[in-house]
Design a protein around this motif. Structure first.
Motif, PDB file in Angstrom:
ATOM      1  N   ARG A   4      -8.948  -0.174   5.294  1.00  8.96           N
ATOM      2  CA  ARG A   4      -8.205  -0.469   4.167  1.00  8.96           C
ATOM      3  C   ARG A   4      -7.099  -1.688   4.467  1.00  8.96           C
ATOM      4  O   ARG A   4      -6.888  -2.712   3.898  1.00  8.96           O
ATOM      5  N   MET A  49       0.842  -1.248  -0.178  1.00 11.65           N
ATOM      6  CA  MET A  49       0.099  -0.094  -0.049  1.00 11.65           C
ATOM      7  C   MET A  49       0.715   1.189   0.059  1.00 11.65           C
ATOM      8  O   MET A  49       0.622   2.199  -0.870  1.00 11.65           O
ATOM      9  N   MET A  70      -2.270  -6.267  -4.526  1.00  5.24           N
ATOM     10  CA  MET A  70      -3.370  -6.552  -3.368  1.00  5.24           C
ATOM     11  C   MET A  70      -4.294  -7.460  -3.666  1.00  5.24           C
ATOM     12  O   MET A  70      -5.381  -7.494  -3.338  1.00  5.24           O
ATOM     13  N   THR A 102      -1.724   5.068   6.304  1.00  8.20           N
ATOM     14  CA  THR A 102      -1.807   3.574   5.872  1.00  8.20           C
ATOM     15  C   THR A 102      -0.533   3.091   7.230  1.00  8.20           C
ATOM     16  O   THR A 102      -0.850   2.059   7.828  1.00  8.20           O
TER      17      THR A 102
END
Length: 436
Positions: free
Chosen positions: A217, A54, A367, A70
């Motif tokens: 996320r 990420m 991902m 993140t």
């Protein structure tokens, strides 16, 4: 990145070597304790592994806000998880006894884990910061911080396990205290470097404030990664438990062999991390040709190193096993003989272990985590564990049979994950040119 992983692994390797010199019972107990610790550690590391691709994607897009959000929420999730897991370490003896382990060895393993459990918090935070720095290609500092920690661990181990330099002789507890000291050194070094060299990301300002969107996320990507890695580590933990059913000699020999195999695996893991970062960068730039080229390079490098490790294991097996033991120990010959046979089996699965690691890494870089989690779990637990039990006990192959099952589980995972990347995800990304 490879050097950092090797240095990190040397911490556990040093514990194993020095406790092997201390006593076979201490070695067997730390094998059990280490398996429990790494099961918990690896599951929690999923959040750190999610941070790497990420941040790499955000870095390729010059999105400093996403980098900060993140990484912060990766730290949040890691601390929450570590606190939840503490009771498992404190009351681990009943768990090990219920799994068929010797009560005395289980008690020693619990003593080790009660100290190691405290270190889970800094250990996971270090993983998040290392992933953050690796994604930004600040890999050299990760290496040097880890090397410094490994050196400190060796000195503290030597003092506290054996009672050298006026320190108390603490045996297995001394090894746990040394590991805890190492985690403290590493987190202090990682935080200091981030504050000094990467102030633009302002990671620790208002760290107390939750960011639920970013947390969601990281959680959504990190949980499948953690479960996938847990399934793999659980495969080896199941192998250790089955070795414990065979006896202390087999368990001690298995612990040595698995440490040697793990040391070689650190190279594949470092190559995999590099592939994850490159895949995340390529995804951020929407450069699918570069994504495929990076994956091919990593896979070929992994295969070449697998050949090297096979040669070392086959030609130097007795000498390698003997490094972990006191020559005067009455069980020395039996453990060397048993461990040498296990190393032959470990040599066989170097190819498939590296291949499945690289495939997982490039899939994480784009991902893609949920389907690989299912594929890996089926490979390890529907194929690997049952075959280990059947070959080890029903067919009477003993410890070698258990290793055959481990190898087969990894082989199935390698085939499925390679198919997923090359035949499903790369064509899909070429067609869409957007993240999946």
């Amino acid at each position: 990145m490879i050097g950092g992983h090797v240095a990190q692994f040397s911490v556990a390797l040093t514990d194993t070597v020095m406790l092997g010199w201390y006593s076979v019972d201490a070695l067997a107990a730390v094998v059990l304790g280490t398996q429990i610790f790494f099961l918990a550690f690896i599951l929690g590391s999923g959040f750190a592994f999610a941070v790497m691709p990420m941040v790499a994607e955000a870095f390729a897009q010059n999105d400093e806000t996403s980098i900060r959000r993140t990484t912060r929420m990766g730290m949040w999730l890691s601390v929450i998880y570590a606190v939840v897991m503490l009771p498992l370490f404190w009351w681990s003896q009943p768990v090990l006894v219920a799994l068929g382990q010797d009560p005395d060895l289980s008690a020693s393993a619990q003593d080790y884990l009660r100290v190691m459990g405290i270190g889970l918090i800094p250990a996971l935070l270090v993983m998040v910061l290392k992933s953050y720095m690796a994604a930004l290609e600040h890999t050299r500092v990760v290496f040097w911080i880890t090397v410094a920690a490994a050196v400190i661990n060796a000195f503290v181990n030597y003092a506290l396990i054996f009672g050298n330099w006026g320190a108390p002789e603490l045996g297995i507890i001394g090894a746990a205290i040394a590991s805890l000291s190492v985690q403290g050194v590493m987190i202090a070094g990682a935080i200091a470097y981030t504050l000094i060299k990467l102030p633009e990301h302002d990671l620790f300002s208002r760290l107390w404030r939750p960011d639920f969107d970013a947390m969601t996320r990281v959680f959504r990507i990190g949980v499948p990664i953690g479960l996938t890695t847990l399934a793999e580590v659980g495969l080896f933990a199941a192998g250790a438990l089955m070795m414990g059913w065979l006896g202390t000699i087999e368990l001690a020999a298995h612990g040595i062999a698995i440490n040697l195999a793990g040391l070689m695996f650190m190279v594949h893991l470092g190559l995999g991390n590099a592939a994850t970062v490159r895949a995340g960068n390529a995804l951020g730039r929407r450069d699918i040709d570069q994504l495929a080229a990076g994956a091919r390079t990593g896979i070929w490098m992994s295969l070449i190193f697998a050949v090297f490790s096979i040669i070392v294991f086959v030609t130097q097996k007795e000498w390698l096993i003997s490094l972990f033991l006191d020559p005067n120990d009455p069980n020395f010959d039996a453990i060397v003989t048993t461990g040498a046979a296990f190393l032959i089996a470990a040599a066989i699965f170097q190819f498939v272990d590296g291949a499945q690691a690289l495939a997982l890494s490039v899939l994480r870089g784009i991902m893609d985590t949920r389907v690989p989690m299912i594929m890996a779990t089926i490979s390890y637990w529907v194929v690997g564990v049952p075959v280990s039990y059947i070959a080890g006990f029903w067919l009477g192959w003993g410890g070698v049979g258990i290793w055959v099952g481990l190898a087969l589980g990894l082989a199935v995972a390698a085939l499925l994950l390679m198919w997923r990347f090359w035949k499903v995800m790369v064509p899909r990304l070429r067609d869409s040119a957007v993240p999946v």
